[in-house]
Design a protein around this motif. Structure first.
Motif, mmCIF file in Angstrom:
data_model
loop_
_atom_site.group_PDB
_atom_site.id
_atom_site.type_symbol
_atom_site.label_atom_id
_atom_site.label_comp_id
_atom_site.label_asym_id
_atom_site.label_seq_id
_atom_site.Cartn_x
_atom_site.Cartn_y
_atom_site.Cartn_z
ATOM 1 N N ASP A 152 0.853 -1.358 -0.129
ATOM 2 C CA ASP A 152 -0.026 -0.049 0.018
ATOM 3 C C ASP A 152 0.902 1.331 -0.101
ATOM 4 O OD1 ASP A 152 -2.518 -1.257 -0.135
ATOM 5 O OD2 ASP A 152 -2.590 -1.083 1.924
ATOM 6 N N ASN A 153 1.907 1.185 0.898
ATOM 7 C CA ASN A 153 2.701 2.464 1.106
ATOM 8 C C ASN A 153 2.035 3.675 1.688
ATOM 9 O OD1 ASN A 153 5.208 3.885 1.050
ATOM 10 N ND2 ASN A 153 4.827 4.939 -0.827
ATOM 11 N N ILE A 154 1.367 3.206 2.797
ATOM 12 C CA ILE A 154 0.716 4.415 3.556
ATOM 13 C C ILE A 154 1.859 5.234 4.310
ATOM 14 C CG2 ILE A 154 -1.332 3.094 4.293
ATOM 15 C CD1 ILE A 154 -0.191 2.416 7.003
ATOM 16 N N ALA A 155 1.138 6.322 4.664
ATOM 17 C CA ALA A 155 2.240 7.302 5.100
ATOM 18 C C ALA A 155 3.194 6.710 6.269
ATOM 19 C CB ALA A 155 1.737 8.793 5.523
ATOM 20 N N ALA A 156 2.529 6.227 7.123
ATOM 21 C CA ALA A 156 3.399 5.884 8.244
ATOM 22 C C ALA A 156 4.477 4.682 8.066
ATOM 23 C CB ALA A 156 2.172 4.863 9.237
ATOM 24 N N ALA A 157 4.231 4.034 6.898
ATOM 25 C CA ALA A 157 5.514 2.930 6.479
ATOM 26 C C ALA A 157 6.725 3.470 6.540
ATOM 27 C CB ALA A 157 4.909 2.465 5.106
ATOM 28 N N ASP A 158 6.907 4.801 6.336
ATOM 29 C CA ASP A 158 8.307 5.332 6.190
ATOM 30 C C ASP A 158 8.546 5.934 7.576
ATOM 31 O OD1 ASP A 158 10.535 6.500 4.852
ATOM 32 O OD2 ASP A 158 9.785 8.234 4.399
ATOM 33 N N TYR A 159 7.647 5.768 8.704
ATOM 34 C CA TYR A 159 8.095 6.245 9.937
ATOM 35 C C TYR A 159 8.168 4.922 11.190
ATOM 36 C CZ TYR A 159 7.427 10.901 7.880
ATOM 37 O OH TYR A 159 7.683 11.751 7.059
ATOM 38 N N VAL A 160 7.864 4.063 10.850
ATOM 39 C CA VAL A 160 8.059 2.824 11.734
ATOM 40 C C VAL A 160 9.422 2.366 11.696
ATOM 41 C CG1 VAL A 160 5.709 2.098 11.149
ATOM 42 C CG2 VAL A 160 7.467 1.151 9.902
ATOM 43 N N THR A 161 9.516 1.526 12.945
ATOM 44 C CA THR A 161 11.132 1.316 13.020
ATOM 45 C C THR A 161 11.167 -0.441 12.922
ATOM 46 O OG1 THR A 161 11.231 2.804 14.561
ATOM 47 C CG2 THR A 161 13.154 1.221 14.553
ATOM 48 N N PRO A 162 11.865 -0.668 11.826
ATOM 49 C CA PRO A 162 12.649 -0.120 10.962
ATOM 50 C C PRO A 162 11.629 0.346 9.949
ATOM 51 C CG PRO A 162 12.994 -2.406 10.514
ATOM 52 C CD PRO A 162 12.313 -2.266 11.689
ATOM 53 N N PRO A 163 11.977 1.374 8.776
ATOM 54 C CA PRO A 163 10.895 1.864 7.774
ATOM 55 C C PRO A 163 10.656 0.506 6.965
ATOM 56 C CG PRO A 163 12.566 3.295 8.063
ATOM 57 C CD PRO A 163 13.117 2.335 9.081
ATOM 58 N N LEU A 164 9.343 0.632 6.448
ATOM 59 C CA LEU A 164 8.989 -0.611 5.854
ATOM 60 C C LEU A 164 9.094 -0.556 4.406
ATOM 61 C CD1 LEU A 164 7.031 -3.119 6.065
ATOM 62 C CD2 LEU A 164 4.895 -1.634 5.979
ATOM 63 N N THR A 165 9.596 -1.608 3.734
ATOM 64 C CA THR A 165 9.638 -1.877 2.312
ATOM 65 C C THR A 165 8.013 -2.262 2.152
ATOM 66 O OG1 THR A 165 11.991 -2.683 2.385
ATOM 67 C CG2 THR A 165 10.379 -3.618 0.662
ATOM 68 N N THR A 166 7.552 -1.926 0.862
ATOM 69 C CA THR A 166 6.302 -1.964 0.576
ATOM 70 C C THR A 166 6.050 -1.903 -0.772
ATOM 71 O OG1 THR A 166 3.896 -1.371 1.096
ATOM 72 C CG2 THR A 166 5.583 0.366 0.959
ATOM 73 N N VAL A 167 4.940 -2.299 -1.260
ATOM 74 C CA VAL A 167 4.434 -2.059 -2.813
ATOM 75 C C VAL A 167 3.510 -1.083 -2.816
ATOM 76 C CG1 VAL A 167 3.399 -3.224 -4.721
ATOM 77 C CG2 VAL A 167 4.856 -4.637 -3.084
ATOM 78 N N GLN A 168 3.749 -0.060 -3.506
ATOM 79 C CA GLN A 168 2.968 1.162 -3.569
ATOM 80 C C GLN A 168 1.726 1.154 -4.431
ATOM 81 O OE1 GLN A 168 4.626 4.727 -5.410
ATOM 82 N NE2 GLN A 168 4.252 5.920 -3.741
ATOM 83 N N GLN A 169 0.636 1.612 -4.151
ATOM 84 C CA GLN A 169 -0.298 1.657 -4.981
ATOM 85 C C GLN A 169 -0.892 3.224 -5.113
ATOM 86 O OE1 GLN A 169 -3.843 -0.931 -4.720
ATOM 87 N NE2 GLN A 169 -3.357 -1.100 -2.493
ATOM 88 N N ASN A 170 -0.790 3.731 -6.493
ATOM 89 C CA ASN A 170 -0.947 5.207 -6.855
ATOM 90 C C ASN A 170 -2.172 5.705 -6.465
ATOM 91 O OD1 ASN A 170 -1.034 7.644 -8.028
ATOM 92 N ND2 ASN A 170 0.362 7.079 -9.821
ATOM 93 N N THR A 171 -2.348 6.173 -5.205
ATOM 94 C CA THR A 171 -3.821 6.442 -4.928
ATOM 95 C C THR A 171 -4.292 7.761 -5.673
ATOM 96 O OG1 THR A 171 -2.868 7.741 -3.308
ATOM 97 C CG2 THR A 171 -3.371 5.495 -2.697
ATOM 98 N N THR A 172 -3.347 8.671 -5.876
ATOM 99 C CA THR A 172 -3.866 9.938 -6.658
ATOM 100 C C THR A 172 -4.312 9.462 -8.118
ATOM 101 O OG1 THR A 172 -1.919 11.211 -5.682
ATOM 102 C CG2 THR A 172 -3.046 12.067 -7.632
ATOM 103 N N LEU A 173 -3.473 8.626 -8.720
ATOM 104 C CA LEU A 173 -4.063 8.273 -10.070
ATOM 105 C C LEU A 173 -5.385 7.353 -9.930
ATOM 106 C CD1 LEU A 173 -3.925 8.546 -13.219
ATOM 107 C CD2 LEU A 173 -2.167 6.306 -13.151
ATOM 108 N N ALA A 174 -5.390 6.574 -8.734
ATOM 109 C CA ALA A 174 -6.646 5.926 -8.743
ATOM 110 C C ALA A 174 -7.844 6.504 -8.534
ATOM 111 C CB ALA A 174 -6.460 4.935 -7.634
ATOM 112 N N GLY A 175 -7.646 7.662 -7.779
ATOM 113 C CA GLY A 175 -8.936 8.420 -7.471
ATOM 114 C C GLY A 175 -9.404 9.296 -8.608
ATOM 115 N N GLN A 176 -8.417 9.663 -9.457
ATOM 116 C CA GLN A 176 -8.772 10.530 -10.682
ATOM 117 C C GLN A 176 -9.515 9.491 -11.631
ATOM 118 O OE1 GLN A 176 -4.873 11.781 -12.276
ATOM 119 N NE2 GLN A 176 -4.866 13.408 -10.475
#
Length: 339
Positions: free
Chosen positions: A284-308
């Motif tokens: 998902d790559n939610i905002a919190a993924a970059d701030y947990v310990t350790p920062p989380l490797t993730t698969v990103q979904q493009n929510t901006t393009l999805a909403g559009q």
């Protein structure tokens, strides 16, 4: 001028007919660009505001879209999956860009979404968004189809109508996660999430991961699959269950970031270090993924393009235009939880 400006006032100052003003303010292609710009300028000078209620009565449209959000039940109903908050933001902005309002509602207990929203003229179309039990909603989706309701769905394919779906390539996302862990030489892996038809998106992620591992001779047995809904608590307890059952693993793929965050907590409490002992990958790559310990490797979904795309496709359907199934590419975001 005295009093509130009308479309007739704009017509007088712009030197056009009142019907031309109405078309220009709707940005109708029947009015040329120069005239349209002139009408808009005069309307702005006169501080003219479109009476949406009157306009909607004439067109039999509400200029509103309904967003129905459904999630797995949790102990705290005040919490919303951060991924869907991000989607909500992009959908709201896309609606505003097209001059539409957005009506947001949590899963309706009614069995007739058509009557609740489109027949009642509360909304011109419906966007379905969520991770709830897909099997439970199939009959409602069929009712929408039977009534020719204008709707689009995020994620799971609507049976027989793939054009109504906007989705991330979940299978491809599972492949990305597996290939990353294979490159890291971490293939003694487990999967946490709902690997069943009840959660088609999670199931597709699992299949992509499982098939890619199988191509490398790694079998993901049933013992290495732990069921979980998309919450930190569920990921935490699923991981504790794997540890308690003495399942040995050096890599963990979670169907969502929330599950992964809960899993990391359970691993750390058990004295298992991430990433030294176990590599963890989320989705998902939610905002919190970059701030947990350790920062989380993730698969990103493009929510901006999805909403559009959800809004654009729905508006095309409302206009009677054909749309195509939209599959958005995922992207691997590598952070310290897997390196």
């Amino acid at each position: 001028m005295k009093g509130k400006a009308t479309s007739f006032d704009i017509a007088h100052y712009a030197g056009v007919s009142q019907s031309t003003v109405s078309r220009a303010l709707r940005n109708s292609p029947l009015v040329n660009e120069e005239t349209r710009r002139k009408v808009h300028e005069v309307a702005k000078q006169l501080n003219y505001k479109v009476d949406k209620n009157a306009s909607n009565l004439r067109t039999q449209q509400s200029s509103t879209l309904a967003l129905l959000l459904f999630e797995d039940p949790t102990g705290d109903e005040s919490q919303i999956n951060p991924f869907f908050l991000s989607m909500l933001g992009s959908i709201t902005r896309a609606c505003a860009k097209h001059g539409y309002d957005l009506l947001v509602s949590f899963q309706s207990t009614s069995s007739d979404w058509q009557a609740d929203y489109e027949d009642s003229h509360r909304a011109d179309g419906i966007i379905l968004l969520g991770y709830g039990d897909y099997v439970d909603y199939q009959s409602k989706l069929q009712t929408l189809l039977d009534n020719n309701t204008k709707f689009v769905c995020w994620g799971a394919n609507v049976d027989g109508r793939p054009d109504l779906t906007v989705s991330c390539d979940n299978y491809g996302g599972g492949v990305l996660a597996a290939n990353h862990l294979i490159a890291m030489r971490k293939t003694n892996c487990v999967f946490i999430g709902d690997a069943s038809d009840h959660s088609p998106e999670f199931f597709a992620r699992f299949k992509g991961f499982r098939d890619t591992m199988a191509n490398k001779g790694v079998e993901l047995t049933e013992r290495r699959i732990a069921n979980a809904i998309s919450t930190e608590e569920s990921g935490y307890h699923a991981t504790r269950s794997l540890i308690a059952n003495n399942v040995k693993f050096n890599a963990l793929f979670a169907a969502s970031d929330l599950i992964a965050i809960g899993a990391i907590k359970a691993l750390q409490e058990a004295g298992i270090q991430v990433p030294r002992d176990v590599h963890v990958v989320g989705f998902d790559n939610i905002a919190a993924a970059d701030y947990v310990t350790p920062p989380l490797t993730t698969v990103q979904q493009n929510t901006t393009l999805a909403g559009q795309m959800l809004v654009n496709n729905l508006l095309q359907l409302i206009k009677g235009e054909a749309v195509e199934s939209t599959l958005l590419p995922p992207k691997l975001i590598v952070r310290k939880s897997s390196v």
